[in-house]
Design an enzyme around this catalytic site. Structure first.
Site, PDB file in Angstrom:
ATOM      1  N   TYR A 142       0.829  -1.181  -0.007  1.00  0.00           N
ATOM      2  CA  TYR A 142       0.119   0.053  -0.038  1.00  0.00           C
ATOM      3  C   TYR A 142       0.795   1.179   0.148  1.00  0.00           C
ATOM      4  O   TYR A 142       1.938   1.415   0.808  1.00  0.00           O
ATOM      5  CB  TYR A 142      -0.806   0.021   1.173  1.00  0.00           C
ATOM      6  CG  TYR A 142      -1.806   1.191   1.503  1.00  0.00           C
ATOM      7  CD1 TYR A 142      -2.773   1.494   0.508  1.00  0.00           C
ATOM      8  CD2 TYR A 142      -1.697   2.263   2.449  1.00  0.00           C
ATOM      9  CE1 TYR A 142      -3.796   2.498   0.651  1.00  0.00           C
ATOM     10  CE2 TYR A 142      -2.334   3.322   2.383  1.00  0.00           C
ATOM     11  CZ  TYR A 142      -3.295   3.340   1.609  1.00  0.00           C
ATOM     12  OH  TYR A 142      -4.429   4.619   1.727  1.00  0.00           O
ATOM     13  N   ASP A 237       9.593   3.021  -0.168  1.00  0.00           N
ATOM     14  CA  ASP A 237       8.344   3.445   0.624  1.00  0.00           C
ATOM     15  C   ASP A 237       8.569   3.082   2.176  1.00  0.00           C
ATOM     16  O   ASP A 237       7.970   2.012   2.435  1.00  0.00           O
ATOM     17  CB  ASP A 237       6.997   3.156   0.010  1.00  0.00           C
ATOM     18  CG  ASP A 237       5.869   4.001   0.678  1.00  0.00           C
ATOM     19  OD1 ASP A 237       6.061   4.572   1.862  1.00  0.00           O
ATOM     20  OD2 ASP A 237       4.648   3.774   0.533  1.00  0.00           O
ATOM     21  N   LYS A 265       4.284   8.660   9.134  1.00  0.00           N
ATOM     22  CA  LYS A 265       4.031   8.012  10.433  1.00  0.00           C
ATOM     23  C   LYS A 265       4.952   8.299  11.643  1.00  0.00           C
ATOM     24  O   LYS A 265       4.712   9.473  12.087  1.00  0.00           O
ATOM     25  CB  LYS A 265       3.716   6.357  10.266  1.00  0.00           C
ATOM     26  CG  LYS A 265       2.849   5.986   9.143  1.00  0.00           C
ATOM     27  CD  LYS A 265       2.344   4.591   9.118  1.00  0.00           C
ATOM     28  CE  LYS A 265       0.866   4.618   8.420  1.00  0.00           C
ATOM     29  NZ  LYS A 265       1.018   4.244   7.056  1.00  0.00           N
TER      30      LYS A 265
HETATM   31  C1  LIG Z   1       0.413   4.608   5.701  1.00  0.00           C
HETATM   32  C2  LIG Z   1       1.135   4.475   4.569  1.00  0.00           C
HETATM   33  C3  LIG Z   1       0.823   5.149   3.453  1.00  0.00           C
HETATM   34  C4  LIG Z   1       0.129   6.249   3.616  1.00  0.00           C
HETATM   35  O1  LIG Z   1       0.341   7.293   4.201  1.00  0.00           O
HETATM   36  P1  LIG Z   1      -1.015   8.195   4.914  1.00  0.00           P
HETATM   37  O2  LIG Z   1      -0.330   9.393   5.773  1.00  0.00           O
HETATM   38  O3  LIG Z   1      -1.905   7.264   5.272  1.00  0.00           O
HETATM   39  O4  LIG Z   1      -1.577   8.814   3.507  1.00  0.00           O
HETATM   40  C5  LIG Z   1       1.823   4.856   2.208  1.00  0.00           C
HETATM   41  N1  LIG Z   1       2.703   4.075   2.171  1.00  0.00           N
HETATM   42  C6  LIG Z   1       3.035   3.086   3.222  1.00  0.00           C
HETATM   43  C7  LIG Z   1       3.957   2.083   3.358  1.00  0.00           C
HETATM   44  C8  LIG Z   1       2.200   3.399   4.420  1.00  0.00           C
HETATM   45  O5  LIG Z   1       2.198   2.235   5.404  1.00  0.00           O
END
Ligand SMILES: *Cc1c(COP(=O)(O)O)cnc(C)c1O
Length: 427
Positions: A142, A237, A265
């Site tokens: 994701y 990512d 995060k």
């Molecule tokens: C949570 C997450 C996102 C998206 O981040 P948001 O702040 O919710 O838009 C993108 N990539 C990874 C790997 C994530 O865990």
């Protein structure tokens, strides 16, 4: 009717599904979501005043524990100076320098407000820099909810992805190739056929969005060498793994230097802050220096930066990750023993402060494996634990998170509770 139920009904009347992010609705586990009114350390409290040991940690940010006094103080102090200026600040430089110090692959950084923005911008940048359109992502990873990433695998190797969400035109995903995680042969074949057209590969370097799935060493090596060979930008990512699986993120554990890294995060310590950064020559393609447009009214928000800077300071104190790692290990080992004692098909994995619990004999290697785990067993486990005051993410497809505030005693208590729940499940 308890207060969570009352609030859920009230919320559903005015907010679609009653929530502002779908997983919170408990759709995949059933039951009533807990409305949280406060959090401190390893605990959250719901609107019934029920206390839970929390392994969601706001989906990762709460690595130093909720409402850490030093983070709260930094936020309070920053707030007194004004909430947003829409102009550059010294704090932005400080956090950018701090990120670059922690992640040697990151030579320059730009701050944004969500992980979605970070990955969307990094991909646009990779496309602008290479002059190519196609991108590779992996099934089960994701990267936020931008259009070209809401895509599921096509029917054949080189068929491009189909939208996985209504409202995304097929034209927007036709440049996104969706491959299987950990499948080296498929990756090699794809690069052999279309390498010169691929702008970037984006991956979760430990996947945390199909539960926890770790990459094989061969997969990681192939990714780096194939992208290098074909002039394709490699995007790690690390929105979830950054400052979470280790101080230096997944890239420090893999010994890999990605071209671009996305963060979120943990970096905001609970405030809306995210970032992308990497090679200076690539970052120079961004506006106002280059032709790739990217902007944000609240980007680099001073309160978010203050929370982030303090969090980054705390996690760099001696022993922070050794401790976090030891706590996570204590928990997953305890769970594995408890499951085995009760004859439950169960396995676990962990990296630093992130862990996976799978109702299956073997750890999943990819998305298809994950779909074959026992989701019904997870639901029983989830509710059994929640009823006893321990909160995990409300889906079998989510990783779990440890914080520095989870003491060995709390973990013992968690394991003892899991033992009870497994026993009930086995009966
Ligand atoms: C949570 C997450 C996102 C998206 O981040 P948001 O702040 O919710 O838009 C993108 N990539 C990874 C790997 C994530 O865990």
């Amino acid at each position: 009717m308890n207060r969570n139920e009352q609030l859920f009904n009230r919320a559903k009347a005015i907010i679609p599904g009653g929530v502002n992010s779908p997983v919170r609705a408990f759709g995949s586990v059933g039951g009533i979501p807990r409305f949280i009114k406060k959090a401190e350390g390893a605990y959250v409290w719901d609107e019934n005043d029920t206390r839970y040991i929390d392994y969601v940690g706001s989906w990762g940010p709460a690595i130093v524990g909720h409402a850490h006094p030093e983070v709260i103080e930094a936020v309070r102090e920053a707030a007194l100076g004004g909430l947003s200026f829409g102009a550059p600040t010294e704090g932005e430089i400080a956090i950018a320098e701090e990120i670059a110090k922690i992640l040697p692959s990151v030579e320059q950084v730009r701050l944004v407000s969500s992980g979605t923005e970070a990955t969307m911008s990094a991909i646009r940048l990779a496309r602008g820099f290479t002059g190519r359109d196609k991108i590779i992502k992996f099934e089960g990873c994701y990267h936020g909810h931008s259009d070209s990433l809401l895509v599921k695998a096509g029917s054949g190797l080189l068929t491009f992805g189909n939208p996985s969400s209504a409202g995304v035109p097929a034209d927007f995903t036709k440049h996104t190739l969706v491959l299987e995680y950990n499948n080296v042969a498929q990756l090699e074949e794809t690069f052999a056929q279309a390498g010169s057209e691929i702008a970037c590969v984006i991956l979760e370097p430990f996947v945390g969005n199909m539960n926890l799935v770790r990459p094989s060493e061969n997969f990681i090596k192939a990714l780096r060498s194939l992208t290098e060979q074909h002039g394709t930008v490699l995007i790690y990512d690390e929105v979830m793994t950054g400052f979470r699986v280790a101080l230096g993120g997944a890239q420090s554990l893999h010994g890999i230097t990605p071209d671009l890294t996305t963060m979120g995060k943990v970096i905001g310590g609970g405030m809306p802050l995210a970032a992308f950064g990497g090679r200076k020559d690539i970052m120079a393609a961004i506006s106002p220096l280059g032709g790739v447009y990217q902007a944000g009214t609240l980007s680099g928000n001073p309160i978010a930066v203050a929370a982030g800077l303090k969090t980054l300071e705390i996690i760099q104190r001696p022993g922070f990750y050794e401790n976090l790692n030891a706590r996570t290990e204590q928990l997953v080992k305890g769970f594995a023993q408890a499951a085995q004692a009760n004859g439950i098909a169960f396995s676990t994995d962990f990296v630093g402060g992130m862990f996976g619990l799978y109702f299956a004999d073997k750890r999943p290697q990819n998305y298809a494996d994950m779909t074959h785990t026992d989701i019904e067993a997870f639901k029983r486990f989830f509710h059994g634990m929640l009823d006893r005051g321990i909160a995990f993410g409300p889906s079998a497809y989510e990783a779990c998170f440890m914080s520095a505030a989870h003491t060995p005693e709390l973990i013992e208590q968690t394991v003892a509770t899991a033992q009870e729940v497994f026993k009930e499940m086995a009966a």
